[in-house]
Scaffold this motif. Sequence first.
Motif, short mmCIF file in Angstrom:
data_model
loop_
_atom_site.label_atom_id
_atom_site.label_comp_id
_atom_site.label_asym_id
_atom_site.label_seq_id
_atom_site.Cartn_x
_atom_site.Cartn_y
_atom_site.Cartn_z
N MET A 28 1.10 -1.35 0.05
CA MET A 28 0.02 0.15 0.02
C MET A 28 0.64 1.02 0.32
O MET A 28 0.56 2.13 -0.69
N TYR A 29 2.10 1.10 1.01
CA TYR A 29 3.06 2.56 1.15
C TYR A 29 3.64 2.48 -0.17
O TYR A 29 3.78 4.03 -0.64
N HIS A 30 3.70 1.87 -0.67
CA HIS A 30 5.09 1.02 -2.39
C HIS A 30 4.19 1.95 -3.18
O HIS A 30 4.49 2.48 -3.76
N LYS A 31 3.27 1.70 -2.96
CA LYS A 31 2.05 1.84 -4.26
C LYS A 31 1.44 3.77 -3.92
O LYS A 31 1.82 3.72 -4.86
N VAL A 32 1.18 4.35 -3.45
CA VAL A 32 1.20 5.58 -3.10
C VAL A 32 2.16 6.54 -3.57
O VAL A 32 1.98 7.09 -4.30
N ARG A 33 3.51 5.58 -3.42
CA ARG A 33 4.58 6.34 -3.62
C ARG A 33 5.15 6.17 -4.74
O ARG A 33 5.38 7.52 -6.08
N LYS A 34 4.74 4.93 -5.45
CA LYS A 34 5.00 5.06 -7.06
C LYS A 34 4.03 5.43 -7.25
O LYS A 34 4.02 6.00 -8.28
#
Lengths: 272, 272, 272, 272
Positions: free
Chosen positions: D1-7
Amino acid sequence: MYHKVRKKVHVLLHPELGETKWDKIINGFIIFLIIANVIVVILETVQPLHEKYFIFFKYFDLISVIIFTIEYLLRLWSCIHETRFEHSFYGRIKYVFSVDGIIDLLAILPFYIHSIIGLDLRVLRILRLLRFLRLFRLTAYMKSARMVRNVFVKRASELKLSVVLILFLVIIASSIMYFTEHQTQPKVFTSIPATLWWAFVTLTSVGYGDMVPVTTLGKIMTAVIMLCGVAIFALPAGIITAGFLEEMQKMRQKKTIKCPNCGHSFHHEHVD
Amino acid sequence: MYHKVRKKVHVLLHPELGETKWDKIINGFIIFLIIANVIVVILETVQPLHEKYFIFFKYFDLISVIIFTIEYLLRLWSCIHETRFEHSFYGRIKYVFSVDGIIDLLAILPFYIHSIIGLDLRVLRILRLLRFLRLFRLTAYMKSARMVRNVFVKRASELKLSVVLILFLVIIASSIMYFTEHQTQPKVFTSIPATLWWAFVTLTSVGYGDMVPVTTLGKIMTAVIMLCGVAIFALPAGIITAGFLEEMQKMRQKKTIKCPNCGHSFHHEHVD
Amino acid sequence: MYHKVRKKVHVLLHPELGETKWDKIINGFIIFLIIANVIVVILETVQPLHEKYFIFFKYFDLISVIIFTIEYLLRLWSCIHETRFEHSFYGRIKYVFSVDGIIDLLAILPFYIHSIIGLDLRVLRILRLLRFLRLFRLTAYMKSARMVRNVFVKRASELKLSVVLILFLVIIASSIMYFTEHQTQPKVFTSIPATLWWAFVTLTSVGYGDMVPVTTLGKIMTAVIMLCGVAIFALPAGIITAGFLEEMQKMRQKKTIKCPNCGHSFHHEHVD
Amino acid sequence: MYHKVRKKVHVLLHPELGETKWDKIINGFIIFLIIANVIVVILETVQPLHEKYFIFFKYFDLISVIIFTIEYLLRLWSCIHETRFEHSFYGRIKYVFSVDGIIDLLAILPFYIHSIIGLDLRVLRILRLLRFLRLFRLTAYMKSARMVRNVFVKRASELKLSVVLILFLVIIASSIMYFTEHQTQPKVFTSIPATLWWAFVTLTSVGYGDMVPVTTLGKIMTAVIMLCGVAIFALPAGIITAGFLEEMQKMRQKKTIKCPNCGHSFHHEHVD
């Protein structure tokens, strides 16, 4: 009969279509009238001439507007013989808002606005000059005009980029010069907007001499800025030259190519 | 015999035809005399020199005119050895009205007009300079001169178009600047014709500084006009450059290549 | 042994030959010394600096001349390792009168002339700048330097022609302007030689503003002259650009050609 | 989730990657804010505007810095999605010292330096202009921008050489003019460094008119220097033009042609 007359009028007003002498004579007369109008607008601003020939200028303008109005109405009436203005109503509306139509209207509108609502837009009469551009539709100049136009259209993206780079250099140069010269010459380099004028005048190498840096640092920065300016202002020139060459090569390129697969010979422009 | 002498004279006056030393010496002397004449015309206008060397200048001019007159008559007499002036009467008339003939006549006519009817056209002696152009007929410069000429002739249509565009920009720029600056500087931007001078000086980037916009709107308009000027004045430069390149490519393509394997000669474009 | 040392010295002084670090260090030091010398010559003319650092400038010059003299003698001694200066006596004479030899000598000669016969030619020390050009022998810049040189050498004939055309335009422009402006501004346009200055300043688009036409006829003639100037001054620019392009194309042209006779493939530059 | 937002954030800040509307809106807003900032920095220097809108300018700057700071932190956070900044720690350090990172930091750093240690570097706010260059990453301009960049990068060696030649001419011209004009105008041509300014102004054809030679020798030397200047300053222009042409030819040669006979696709250079 009516249709035939309108067709005839259309051909007479478009010398690039017809083959008779009359269209050339009419067109020549209109071109002459446009040039005479531009000269009159220019000369009218000379005070002694204006006072002496006031009546002549006034009547010349009146007669010109009458002729241009008749021509405009005839063009509006006969334009539907062109494919792009084919519809008898929408075609004419389209003509009024086409580039040609607007230029033709701008040549006469200021007169009517002045006569009717009194607003003095006679300044805009200089726009009659634009009608002169019609000359480049003639076969003799069409090839060159299209070439020049192509260079600017095809290289638009690069030219835009070089304008942005020029504006960049101008803004940065102005900021630098403002901060180096403002304290020494506070009445000359008053603000960055005022220094922008200096930057334009210097970088286009016009150099009026109304704003000149006097500090050593300002002079060194100017030397650097001028060298950058040489490179940046060489860009549009280079783009235009390269564009021209490309156009000329395309025109010449009637070389036959052989397909490596089947050996069929064909001209390059066939497939481009 | 008479025919032979005339033929000899014709060759002596056209160093590009002969192979002897004499035609080169005669031609060299005439070129030298032309340059000396131009220098004298220039120096004569310096008041102290004119007063001091008045007699020298007068006799130098007299002797030059005598030599140029003899040369002109010899050219007129012998010109019929050229194919285009072949007829013994009409050929000579044709020579008199050819470009060369007119240039040669212009070099001596002012003197005779001054002597006979007293009209002082000595100003025109500077036109003797034109005779110098004959130098470019020599083999060493012919190729370059023809190349330069070709560029201007073949690109005439595009160059004419760019001159028209320049004049357009100049007229529009003058009109705009007149209407923005006239009220603030009525004694500088007096009329559009006066502002035309400003436009030429600015757009060619000469920028004498005798007419400079002072209003903010005038300065902004000038910046826009100068940017347009960069693009429009890049046109003739670009056209000339592209023209040169085309000429150079044509010259190169005419070279014959020899195959290092079989020694067969062929033109490069054969295989391109 | 002696031969080997001389060979070594020769390589050390020609960094384009050697592969050791030492030749780069020596060369770098000499280049640095040249630049320092040029800067000193420039700064010495600033009165306050001259007064303050008089002694420093004097000794710096002395030390530089000693180093340059040693270098010159070493070059003279070792030059015979170059093929063109092979003979032990005539080779060295040849070196002294080669372009390089003269430039190297010019860097030190003014000092000795000043010391021995007292003639102050220290002005010529600025010529030490020319020694800097040696830098373009280095591999990194050699290709570019050769390209630039080729453009000027190969296009010499066209460039000469365009200089002649420029001088023509300048002379004709000066004559015209002298006769139109002399009567109105007798103290500005005093003579044709004085007006030549105006013509150069205007046609190169510098436009200092010290000589400006004021009569209407003079302004009209100037506008025409400036337009001609745009075309004539575009010539050298166009020639140089076209020359560059040709050089670049030659460098790229490693395309294989096939002989239409025997089918042998070969590179074009093989046969050029 | 955190990774996806950053992406997601990374894509939103790089409109050249994404296909949604949001990245265009965000990017458009930032570009708008940059332009507004540059205009504010320029207008702030106008005294009356500064006095009147002092509060507005202050808050506008504050808000801009907050937005730019948030953007900078988001870029720093999300940059690791780019291959070259992949590592979660060193990648970010690399980003901070990348050209983009420095430009982004320069836009906000002056504000913080001013707030914390009181050093007034607000001048540097004009550097926010550099952030505008990001615009040329967009697909529409990328081709042109890359072309312009390529010309300067590939021709760097020739351009450097021409800058050296220009500096040479400037130094030699200054030395000559100093020694010819110093005695007559000791207060204008005070020293060689002062004359360097004259040389730059003259050779770039700016010609302010603040330093003008008055001696005959000085004028003759200036004419020669100006002619050399025309040739030397044509070099960078010629190099840039030739470079453009090369780029354009390369781009064209990549086009695939289809044989109208058999439909086989092939590159033009295949058969050339």
